[in-house]
Design an enzyme around this catalytic site. Structure first.
Site, mmCIF file in Angstrom:
data_model
loop_
_atom_site.group_PDB
_atom_site.id
_atom_site.type_symbol
_atom_site.label_atom_id
_atom_site.label_comp_id
_atom_site.label_asym_id
_atom_site.label_seq_id
_atom_site.Cartn_x
_atom_site.Cartn_y
_atom_site.Cartn_z
ATOM 1 N N HIS A 171 -13.316 -111.984 36.950
ATOM 2 C CA HIS A 171 -11.622 -113.082 36.413
ATOM 3 C C HIS A 171 -11.180 -113.046 37.803
ATOM 4 C CE1 HIS A 171 -7.319 -111.677 36.792
ATOM 5 N NE2 HIS A 171 -7.354 -110.741 35.120
ATOM 6 N N GLN A 229 -11.700 -103.413 33.730
ATOM 7 C CA GLN A 229 -12.161 -102.713 32.570
ATOM 8 C C GLN A 229 -12.749 -101.807 31.625
ATOM 9 O OE1 GLN A 229 -9.817 -104.510 30.034
ATOM 10 N NE2 GLN A 229 -8.966 -106.152 31.387
ATOM 11 N N CYS A 280 -7.778 -115.637 32.493
ATOM 12 C CA CYS A 280 -7.853 -115.867 34.195
ATOM 13 C C CYS A 280 -9.444 -115.977 34.217
ATOM 14 C CB CYS A 280 -7.404 -114.567 34.648
ATOM 15 S SG CYS A 280 -5.607 -114.567 34.792
ATOM 16 N N ASP A 334 -15.275 -104.180 39.929
ATOM 17 C CA ASP A 334 -14.208 -104.372 39.752
ATOM 18 C C ASP A 334 -14.232 -103.832 38.073
ATOM 19 O OD1 ASP A 334 -12.220 -105.640 38.002
ATOM 20 O OD2 ASP A 334 -12.283 -107.337 38.095
ATOM 21 N N LYS A 372 -3.512 -100.725 33.094
ATOM 22 C CA LYS A 372 -4.539 -100.656 32.113
ATOM 23 C C LYS A 372 -4.603 -99.288 31.759
ATOM 24 C CE LYS A 372 -6.218 -105.507 33.934
ATOM 25 N NZ LYS A 372 -5.952 -106.200 32.671
#
Ligand code: PMP
Length: 417
Positions: free
Chosen positions: A131, A211, A374, A208, A234
């Protein structure tokens, strides 16, 4: 298997009732099929109530007041930190820094650890599927320091090319930053293995987790990553909530991110000394209510169980993949093997523009995302400008999959006419 999904969704239907927005209908009386949780999730009653209750009963600035209300607010804020630490199995709550989102968490590492430890000629390894939030902060740092950036290539089915990673690691990078789960392809990367390889090569790791943390059990001690960034919004938490996990020894060795109140020990006109971790990284008045709401979100997810969350999404994704593969001219991106992907599906539908697909689905009150997500370098690699993306979470069910599929068939019929 379809039958087990049906069994599962029967129970899971109750979860939907906890989310007020999902019980709304549009002007045509259609219920909302919300398939954009990869961008931001909906919020259950318990999270909304926690924020509401905080403002009604506890609101005060923290860490400074000697009055009851301020002490209660401080206690709630710090309790939320403990809950988040427990959620990712951090060894200490001091390893959790509250931030607004994943983007801020990664920028914090780049501007503190990065500025201190990256020098001219150094190598930063990222991936083609990152991202922009896990690319641009490193580019800014590399520009300032004269460092280099290399990206791990991906295979045609959207997995990281591990032999290319090996080649890049042989060049001795200082840092390896990568997504645990791709927000575009849904690919679940072998994070623990990548961290181990990076450490063997002497690099620090930034995962990261935007997700992954909301969707599966994530244990920072098992992963052994140096840093993990994730967004509260999220994972059923309030907008403006997020966290950075960092190993205590690394955090303690890092200079502050922003300067101001709350992050100092002693200030004179010329210079200052700084507070201990994590206060050192939380300058100014924090978003206390949002942190408290994030604590409530963590509690909600733990009541379901993260393994169950992962399994539910896996079952729905499998069902959706089966149904989407039955639509002529639909091309799905990312790994085909179900175990290698999370609950995010990116696809194109013939030559219908992804924005048109999303607009037609919207007419059916099916909310999906269309665009580059993104991930422009990834889109370039795939030879695409955009995809349509549907993503699942705890509140989705088989009916949402049906609505998606029938909306896509309708889009095809409209464009064929
Ligand atoms: N990384 C990934 C993999 C993401 O999916 C996102 C959100 N789309 C981000 C980073 C950035 O998250 P935020 O906007 O909450 O900072």
């Amino acid at each position: 298997m379809v039958s087990s999904v049906t069994e599962k969704t029967r129970d899971w239907l109750k979860i939907r009732d906890d989310f007020p927005i999902l019980n709304s209908v549009d002007a045509r009386g259609q219920r909302l099929a919300f398939l954009d949780s990869a961008a931001s999730s909906q919020k259950p009653e318990s999270v909304i109530a926690a924020v509401d209750c905080y403002y009604r009963e506890t609101n005060a600035n923290i860490h400074r007041g000697v009055y009851d209300l301020s002490e209660r607010a401080t206690a709630q804020y710090e309790a939320a930190r403990h809950m988040v630490a427990d959620f990712v199995n951090a060894a200490s709550a001091r390893e959790i820094v509250f931030v607004r989102n994943t983007t801020e968490a990664i920028n914090l590492v780049a501007q503190t650890w990065g500025r201190r430890n990256i020098a001219a000629g150094d190598l930063i390894v990222v991936t083609t599927m990152d991202h922009h939030s896990n690319l641009v902060p490193w580019q800014l740092l590399a520009d300032e320091k004269g460092a280099r950036i290399e990206a791990v290539r991906i295979t045609d089915d959207g997995r990281l090319d591990m032999s290319h990673l090996g080649e890049l690691l042989a060049m001795g990078p200082q840092l390896v930053a990568f997504p645990h789960v791709s927000n575009s392809l849904g690919t679940i990367n072998p994070a623990a293995e990548i961290v181990r390889m990076a450490h063997d090569a002497g690099a620090v790791t930034v995962v990261d987790g935007a997700q992954s943390v909301p969707h599966m059990p994530v244990d920072v001690r098992e992963l052994d990553t140096d840093f993990l960034a994730f967004s509260g919004h999220k994972m059923l938490g309030p907008m403006g909530s997020g966290a950075l996990y960092g190993k205590l020894a690394l955090l303690e060795d890092m200079p502050p991110f922003m300067g101001g109140g709350g992050m100092i020990r002693k200030v004179s006109i010329e210079r200052s000394t700084f507070a201990d971790v994590p206060a050192r990284f939380e300058a100014g008045t924090p978003s206390v209510a949002d942190a408290v709401g994030l604590g409530a979100a963590v509690e909600y997810l733990q009541q379901i169980g993260m393994a169950e969350v992962g399994e539910h999404e896996h079952n729905l994704t499998q069902l959706a993949v089966e149904r989407l593969q039955g639509i002529p001219e639909l091309r799905l991106y990312g790994p085909e093997k179900p175990g290698l992907r999370g609950g995010t599906l990116s696809f194109t539908l013939g030559d219908i523009h992804p924005h048109d697909v999303a607009a037609i689905l919207n007419e059916e009150n099916v909310a999906v995302r269309a665009g580059h997500h993104c991930c422009q370098p990834l889109m370039d690699r795939l030879g695409l400008v955009a995809t349509t993306r549907a993503s699942f979470y705890v509140y989705n069910d088989e009916d949402d999959v049906d609505r998606l599929v029938s909306g896509l068939r309708r889009a095809q019929a409209i464009f064929a006419a």
